[in-house]
Write a protein that holds these residues in place. Structure first.
Motif, mmCIF file in Angstrom:
data_model
loop_
_atom_site.group_PDB
_atom_site.id
_atom_site.type_symbol
_atom_site.label_atom_id
_atom_site.label_comp_id
_atom_site.label_asym_id
_atom_site.label_seq_id
_atom_site.Cartn_x
_atom_site.Cartn_y
_atom_site.Cartn_z
ATOM 1 N N CYS A 209 7.662 18.152 3.250
ATOM 2 C CA CYS A 209 6.542 18.906 3.810
ATOM 3 C C CYS A 209 5.240 18.153 3.540
ATOM 4 O O CYS A 209 5.220 17.142 2.858
ATOM 5 N N GLN A 210 4.154 18.674 4.099
ATOM 6 C CA GLN A 210 2.828 18.108 3.885
ATOM 7 C C GLN A 210 1.882 19.201 3.386
ATOM 8 O O GLN A 210 0.753 19.317 3.832
ATOM 9 N N CYS A 211 2.343 19.988 2.435
ATOM 10 C CA CYS A 211 1.583 21.132 1.934
ATOM 11 C C CYS A 211 0.197 20.727 1.422
ATOM 12 O O CYS A 211 -0.805 21.316 1.804
ATOM 13 N N LYS A 212 0.133 19.730 0.560
ATOM 14 C CA LYS A 212 -1.161 19.321 -0.002
ATOM 15 C C LYS A 212 -2.117 18.885 1.105
ATOM 16 O O LYS A 212 -3.284 19.254 1.109
ATOM 17 N N TYR A 213 -1.609 18.106 2.053
ATOM 18 C CA TYR A 213 -2.452 17.630 3.152
ATOM 19 C C TYR A 213 -2.944 18.804 4.005
ATOM 20 O O TYR A 213 -4.115 18.865 4.365
ATOM 21 N N ALA A 214 -2.055 19.753 4.293
ATOM 22 C CA ALA A 214 -2.441 20.934 5.076
ATOM 23 C C ALA A 214 -3.504 21.743 4.333
ATOM 24 O O ALA A 214 -4.502 22.174 4.924
ATOM 25 N N LEU A 215 -3.326 21.937 3.029
ATOM 26 C CA LEU A 215 -4.316 22.682 2.234
ATOM 27 C C LEU A 215 -5.644 21.927 2.150
ATOM 28 O O LEU A 215 -6.712 22.540 2.163
ATOM 29 N N LEU B 5 -3.741 15.436 14.103
ATOM 30 C CA LEU B 5 -2.881 14.397 14.694
ATOM 31 C C LEU B 5 -1.941 13.824 13.645
ATOM 32 O O LEU B 5 -0.745 13.673 13.880
ATOM 33 N N TYR B 6 -2.496 13.498 12.503
ATOM 34 C CA TYR B 6 -1.677 12.934 11.433
ATOM 35 C C TYR B 6 -0.649 13.951 10.965
ATOM 36 O O TYR B 6 0.492 13.614 10.659
ATOM 37 N N LEU B 7 -1.047 15.220 10.919
ATOM 38 C CA LEU B 7 -0.154 16.281 10.461
ATOM 39 C C LEU B 7 0.955 16.555 11.466
ATOM 40 O O LEU B 7 2.093 16.789 11.097
ATOM 41 N N THR B 8 0.640 16.499 12.747
ATOM 42 C CA THR B 8 1.601 16.932 13.761
ATOM 43 C C THR B 8 1.970 15.873 14.786
ATOM 44 O O THR B 8 2.904 16.078 15.560
ATOM 45 N N ASN B 9 1.230 14.806 14.848
ATOM 46 C CA ASN B 9 1.461 13.741 15.830
ATOM 47 C C ASN B 9 1.325 14.206 17.278
ATOM 48 O O ASN B 9 2.080 13.796 18.146
ATOM 49 N N THR B 10 0.363 15.099 17.547
ATOM 50 C CA THR B 10 0.103 15.543 18.917
ATOM 51 C C THR B 10 -1.396 15.625 19.157
ATOM 52 O O THR B 10 -2.166 15.834 18.236
ATOM 53 N N SER B 11 -1.823 15.486 20.414
ATOM 54 C CA SER B 11 -3.239 15.640 20.754
ATOM 55 C C SER B 11 -3.448 15.589 22.263
ATOM 56 O O SER B 11 -2.686 14.985 22.998
ATOM 57 N N CYS C 224 1.310 29.164 6.481
ATOM 58 C CA CYS C 224 2.573 28.440 6.226
ATOM 59 C C CYS C 224 2.339 26.980 5.854
ATOM 60 O O CYS C 224 2.927 26.089 6.463
ATOM 61 N N PRO C 225 1.503 26.694 4.853
ATOM 62 C CA PRO C 225 1.194 25.289 4.558
ATOM 63 C C PRO C 225 2.368 24.475 4.030
ATOM 64 O O PRO C 225 2.373 23.255 4.127
ATOM 65 N N SER C 226 3.382 25.127 3.483
ATOM 66 C CA SER C 226 4.496 24.372 2.903
ATOM 67 C C SER C 226 5.721 24.319 3.806
ATOM 68 O O SER C 226 6.773 23.842 3.391
ATOM 69 N N VAL C 227 5.597 24.794 5.036
ATOM 70 C CA VAL C 227 6.720 24.686 5.957
ATOM 71 C C VAL C 227 7.009 23.212 6.203
ATOM 72 O O VAL C 227 6.097 22.408 6.355
ATOM 73 N N LEU D 66 11.709 9.718 -5.355
ATOM 74 C CA LEU D 66 10.528 9.871 -4.516
ATOM 75 C C LEU D 66 10.044 11.319 -4.545
ATOM 76 O O LEU D 66 10.820 12.248 -4.351
ATOM 77 N N LYS D 67 8.752 11.500 -4.803
ATOM 78 C CA LYS D 67 8.153 12.834 -4.807
ATOM 79 C C LYS D 67 7.038 12.946 -3.771
ATOM 80 O O LYS D 67 6.789 14.018 -3.238
ATOM 81 N N TYR D 68 6.361 11.830 -3.498
ATOM 82 C CA TYR D 68 5.206 11.848 -2.599
ATOM 83 C C TYR D 68 5.071 10.471 -1.962
ATOM 84 O O TYR D 68 5.103 9.463 -2.663
ATOM 85 N N PHE D 69 4.956 10.421 -0.636
ATOM 86 C CA PHE D 69 4.819 9.137 0.051
ATOM 87 C C PHE D 69 4.045 9.351 1.339
ATOM 88 O O PHE D 69 4.461 10.141 2.189
ATOM 89 N N LEU D 70 2.902 8.675 1.480
ATOM 90 C CA LEU D 70 2.073 8.743 2.683
ATOM 91 C C LEU D 70 1.757 10.176 3.102
ATOM 92 O O LEU D 70 1.827 10.527 4.273
ATOM 93 N N GLY D 71 1.429 11.017 2.138
ATOM 94 C CA GLY D 71 1.073 12.403 2.438
ATOM 95 C C GLY D 71 2.253 13.331 2.589
ATOM 96 O O GLY D 71 2.090 14.531 2.767
ATOM 97 N N MET D 72 3.446 12.801 2.524
ATOM 98 C CA MET D 72 4.659 13.605 2.659
ATOM 99 C C MET D 72 5.196 13.918 1.269
ATOM 100 O O MET D 72 5.360 13.020 0.450
#
Length: 154
Positions: free
Chosen positions: A54-60, A108-114, A138-141, A36-42
């Protein structure tokens, strides 16, 4: 993990994984894509030391879509001197709430908060812009799971 027609199998016992793959393949004719390398943005990076998620691509992508890719990064996602002032009545109503709602939805999708998404005002949009500036630094944290560690959820 299962999402629509995608399935992720994890186990410490590789023979058990192979057995499950064979069973599923006999029943459904599956495609096996390998590690597994990528799944649902992860994003997943595997090494002998462990797995980094991480979600680096999604954050960028968020930074790019909202014009913060070239923005100046900051060290914290929230201005804690203003955090207690965020409320439904603490600012000016936005004429067009679309951008704020879209951005909060993506975060929300990135952090699950709102909070406050039903009535965003100018200070809420400013707070989300601050989060974008934090992401810029810190997009790749992500999370690192050690291979030689017993995972305990707490």
């Amino acid at each position: 993990m299962v999402y629509v027609d995608d399935l992720v199998l994890t186990d410490n016992d590789f023979a058990e994984i192979d057995s499950m793959k064979n069973l599923l393949n006999k029943k459904f004719k599956i495609k096996i894509w390998g590690d597994l390398k990528y799944f649902l943005g992860m994003e997943m990076a595997h090494s002998s030391k462990g797995i980094h998620l991480c979600q680096c691509k999604y954050a960028l992508d968020i930074l790019k879509d909202f014009g913060f890719l070239e923005g100046k990064p900051i060290s914290t996602p929230m201005d804690y001197t203003c955090a207690s002032k965020l409320s439904r009545e603490s600012g000016i109503a936005l004429e067009d709430q679309t951008q704020c709602r879209q951005l909060v939805g993506r975060l929300l999708y990135l952090t699950n908060t709102s909070q406050f998404i039903d009535c965003p005002i100018d200070v809420h949009l400013q707070a989300t812009h601050r989060v974008l500036r934090y992401l810029k630094g810190c997009p790749s944290v992500g999370l690192f799971f050690l291979a030689e560690n017993e995972l305990k959820l707490s």
